[in-house]
Design an enzyme around this catalytic site. Structure first.
Site, PDB file in Angstrom:
ATOM      1  N   LEU A  53       0.816  -1.214   0.000  1.00 40.78           N
ATOM      2  CA  LEU A  53       0.000   0.000   0.000  1.00 40.78           C
ATOM      3  C   LEU A  53       0.851   1.266   0.000  1.00 40.78           C
ATOM      4  O   LEU A  53       0.310   2.376   0.025  1.00 40.78           O
ATOM      5  CB  LEU A  53      -0.928   0.007   1.223  1.00 40.78           C
ATOM      6  CG  LEU A  53      -1.809  -1.244   1.392  1.00 40.78           C
ATOM      7  CD1 LEU A  53      -2.674  -1.113   2.634  1.00 40.78           C
ATOM      8  CD2 LEU A  53      -2.667  -1.476   0.156  1.00 40.78           C
ATOM      9  N   TYR A 103       1.277  10.681 -11.918  1.00 38.53           N
ATOM     10  CA  TYR A 103       0.880   9.729 -10.880  1.00 38.53           C
ATOM     11  C   TYR A 103       0.351   8.444 -11.508  1.00 38.53           C
ATOM     12  O   TYR A 103       0.744   7.332 -11.136  1.00 38.53           O
ATOM     13  CB  TYR A 103      -0.169  10.359  -9.975  1.00 38.53           C
ATOM     14  CG  TYR A 103      -0.755   9.418  -8.951  1.00 38.53           C
ATOM     15  CD1 TYR A 103       0.036   8.864  -7.952  1.00 38.53           C
ATOM     16  CD2 TYR A 103      -2.114   9.078  -8.974  1.00 38.53           C
ATOM     17  CE1 TYR A 103      -0.488   8.000  -7.009  1.00 38.53           C
ATOM     18  CE2 TYR A 103      -2.652   8.218  -8.040  1.00 38.53           C
ATOM     19  CZ  TYR A 103      -1.840   7.680  -7.059  1.00 38.53           C
ATOM     20  OH  TYR A 103      -2.371   6.823  -6.129  1.00 38.53           O
ATOM     21  N   LYS A 107       1.783   4.508 -11.264  1.00 36.71           N
ATOM     22  CA  LYS A 107       0.981   3.385 -10.779  1.00 36.71           C
ATOM     23  C   LYS A 107       0.895   2.280 -11.833  1.00 36.71           C
ATOM     24  O   LYS A 107       0.965   1.087 -11.523  1.00 36.71           O
ATOM     25  CB  LYS A 107      -0.421   3.863 -10.390  1.00 36.71           C
ATOM     26  CG  LYS A 107      -0.495   4.551  -9.042  1.00 36.71           C
ATOM     27  CD  LYS A 107      -0.209   3.567  -7.907  1.00 36.71           C
ATOM     28  CE  LYS A 107      -0.462   4.146  -6.546  1.00 36.71           C
ATOM     29  NZ  LYS A 107      -0.173   3.202  -5.460  1.00 36.71           N
ATOM     30  N   ASN A 132     -11.705   6.880  -5.564  1.00 39.03           N
ATOM     31  CA  ASN A 132     -11.511   7.670  -4.349  1.00 39.03           C
ATOM     32  C   ASN A 132     -11.965   6.868  -3.130  1.00 39.03           C
ATOM     33  O   ASN A 132     -13.116   6.428  -3.064  1.00 39.03           O
ATOM     34  CB  ASN A 132     -12.323   8.970  -4.427  1.00 39.03           C
ATOM     35  CG  ASN A 132     -11.831   9.874  -5.543  1.00 39.03           C
ATOM     36  OD1 ASN A 132     -10.825  10.542  -5.407  1.00 39.03           O
ATOM     37  ND2 ASN A 132     -12.549   9.865  -6.656  1.00 39.03           N
ATOM     38  N   HIS A 279     -42.410  14.535  38.845  1.00 36.99           N
ATOM     39  CA  HIS A 279     -42.292  14.594  40.300  1.00 36.99           C
ATOM     40  C   HIS A 279     -43.298  13.659  40.969  1.00 36.99           C
ATOM     41  O   HIS A 279     -44.312  13.296  40.369  1.00 36.99           O
ATOM     42  CB  HIS A 279     -42.497  16.031  40.785  1.00 36.99           C
ATOM     43  CG  HIS A 279     -41.459  16.985  40.255  1.00 36.99           C
ATOM     44  ND1 HIS A 279     -40.121  16.823  40.484  1.00 36.99           N
ATOM     45  CD2 HIS A 279     -41.591  18.106  39.502  1.00 36.99           C
ATOM     46  CE1 HIS A 279     -39.460  17.807  39.910  1.00 36.99           C
ATOM     47  NE2 HIS A 279     -40.326  18.604  39.292  1.00 36.99           N
ATOM     48  N   PRO A 280     -43.040  13.266  42.227  1.00 39.92           N
ATOM     49  CA  PRO A 280     -43.953  12.346  42.935  1.00 39.92           C
ATOM     50  C   PRO A 280     -45.383  12.876  42.968  1.00 39.92           C
ATOM     51  O   PRO A 280     -45.625  14.063  43.222  1.00 39.92           O
ATOM     52  CB  PRO A 280     -43.352  12.275  44.338  1.00 39.92           C
ATOM     53  CG  PRO A 280     -41.902  12.567  44.147  1.00 39.92           C
ATOM     54  CD  PRO A 280     -41.848  13.584  43.052  1.00 39.92           C
ATOM     55  N   GLY A 281     -46.325  11.981  42.685  1.00 45.36           N
ATOM     56  CA  GLY A 281     -47.740  12.333  42.737  1.00 45.36           C
ATOM     57  C   GLY A 281     -48.259  13.067  41.527  1.00 45.36           C
ATOM     58  O   GLY A 281     -49.473  13.309  41.416  1.00 45.36           O
ATOM     59  N   VAL A 282     -47.394  13.413  40.577  1.00 40.79           N
ATOM     60  CA  VAL A 282     -47.802  14.196  39.408  1.00 40.79           C
ATOM     61  C   VAL A 282     -48.259  13.265  38.287  1.00 40.79           C
ATOM     62  O   VAL A 282     -47.671  12.198  38.066  1.00 40.79           O
ATOM     63  CB  VAL A 282     -46.646  15.090  38.919  1.00 40.79           C
ATOM     64  CG1 VAL A 282     -46.987  15.751  37.583  1.00 40.79           C
ATOM     65  CG2 VAL A 282     -46.338  16.151  39.967  1.00 40.79           C
TER      66      VAL A 282
END
Length: 371
Positions: A53, A103, A107, A132, A279-282
């Site tokens: 490579l 190039y 190659k 590419n 929240h609690p109870g909601v």
């Protein structure tokens, strides 16, 4: 098996090395420009397979194409032949080998050296004329338009486009290295020239558009379909160019007396994800949908879900907690609500099958009382 990788510090080689490092049956020997010809000769005598490579594609002077591509390949072939061994070679060439430029000619000359070597010695060779290649660790502002665009867009830097309509052909680095490894592992191929599939085609303009949408998704919360194919590969590549300080991003929390509500992710065709605290109870909810559906998962705390059919008045109640993961689905035509019956703040994950539309919410308020 001992495997030699030339150009070991290159983009494709780094990805190949990463995968091979996970294998217990492979020992990798790395060759880079810091090594000498004598060291290359020593490496070759030790190995059973070679990924060639190494190469030059952005030299300071044209002569480096010859020395870094064709001459190095001639040396490699000579050293293999001198070792007296048969060592299969996978060569990372380029589609530029089909073109008349410095190039490409270097190659092509490297390919021809390998072909002559193979004909002379019967040494197996596999030539890949790669288009590419894109993926993580590719150097931006160098020789990859994908790397450049991903890096610059991720860093909010300008990009230059001469012609947005120009098409490019791309292969993803994972597909490349997986194909390389398949040959090392004995994949049968009678062809000297090998291919990597799939090859993606996209215009420069469309490529930039996709990457910019990836960047914008942190604000819109709408994700592209990034689970398969090109978009999966491109999104992964884009993320790899984020600097560490950009690994996270804040979400908007909608707070009221009941608790918090936070949208996390929206999809184009499979709804959205969010979470809320109570929240609690909601009690939250007290509405029904005609078509919209939801899935609730209590992550922490205790909840009671109540349902009432808007026509028959049929009633149903069920309890869940974070200790026993249970998904509760809302069903069209049933009024529903959820109440925190624990002592602390309850955390609930929510998926809805569609992105909330303020103009068409498909959400109708209706109280739900005990029966």
């Amino acid at each position: 098996m001992k495997v030699l990788i030339t150009g070991a510090n290159g983009f494709v080689a780094k990805n190949l090395r990463t995968l091979l490092a996970e294998r217990q049956d492979i020992e990798v020997v790395n060759f880079s420009r810091d090594h000498s010809t004598d060291e290359l000769s020593m490496f070759i005598r030790k190995v059973d397979f070679i990924f060639h490579l190494a190469g030059v594609n952005r030299p300071k002077n044209v002569e480096e194409y010859k020395s870094g591509n064709s001459d190095l390949t001639v040396t490699l072939c000579s050293l293999i032949e001198a070792s007296g061994k048969i060592i299969p070679v996978v060569f990372g060439s380029s589609i530029q080998a089909e073109l008349e430029n410095s190039y490409g000619r270097s190659k092509l000359a490297a390919e021809q050296s390998l072909l002559e070597f193979s004909n002379r010695t019967s040494n197996p060779i596999y030539l890949f004329r790669l288009p590419n290649v894109f993926g993580k660790w590719c150097k931006p502002n160098y020789n990859s338009v994908v790397a450049t665009f991903c890096h610059n867009i991720a860093q909010n830097l300008p990009i230059d486009i001469n012609d947005a309509s120009v098409p490019i052909h791309l292969v993803y680095v994972d597909d490349v290295v997986n194909r390389f490894i398949s040959i090392m592992d004995g994949a049968v191929t009678k062809e000297v020239y090998c291919n990597v599939d799939p090859v993606y085609e996209i215009t420069i303009g469309k490529l930039v558009e996709k990457i910019k949408i990836f960047r914008a998704s942190r604000n819109t919360l709408i994700t592209e379909r990034v689970g398969t194919g090109f978009d999966r590969a491109l999104y992964s590549t884009y993320l790899s160019y984020l600097s560490p300080e950009k690994f996270s991003y804040a979400l908007v929390s909608h707070c009221d007396s009941r608790g918090d509500f936070v949208e996390m992710l929206k999809t184009k065709d499979s709804g959205q994800f969010s979470y809320f605290t109570t929240h609690p109870g909601v009690t939250r909810g007290g509405h029904y949908h005609n078509t919209k559906t939801e899935k609730f998962l209590v992550l922490n705390g205790e909840a009671v879900f109540r349902f009432r059919h808007i026509i028959t008045d049929e009633f149903h109640e069920l309890k869940t907690s974070g200790q026993v993961p249970t998904v509760v689905e809302t069903v069209p035509g049933w009024t529903h609500d959820i109440t925190n019956i624990g002592d602390g703040v309850m955390f609930v994950m929510l998926w809805a099958n569609e992105i909330f539309d303020q103009d068409q919410p498909d959400t109708y308020a209706r109280s739900l009382s005990e029966k």
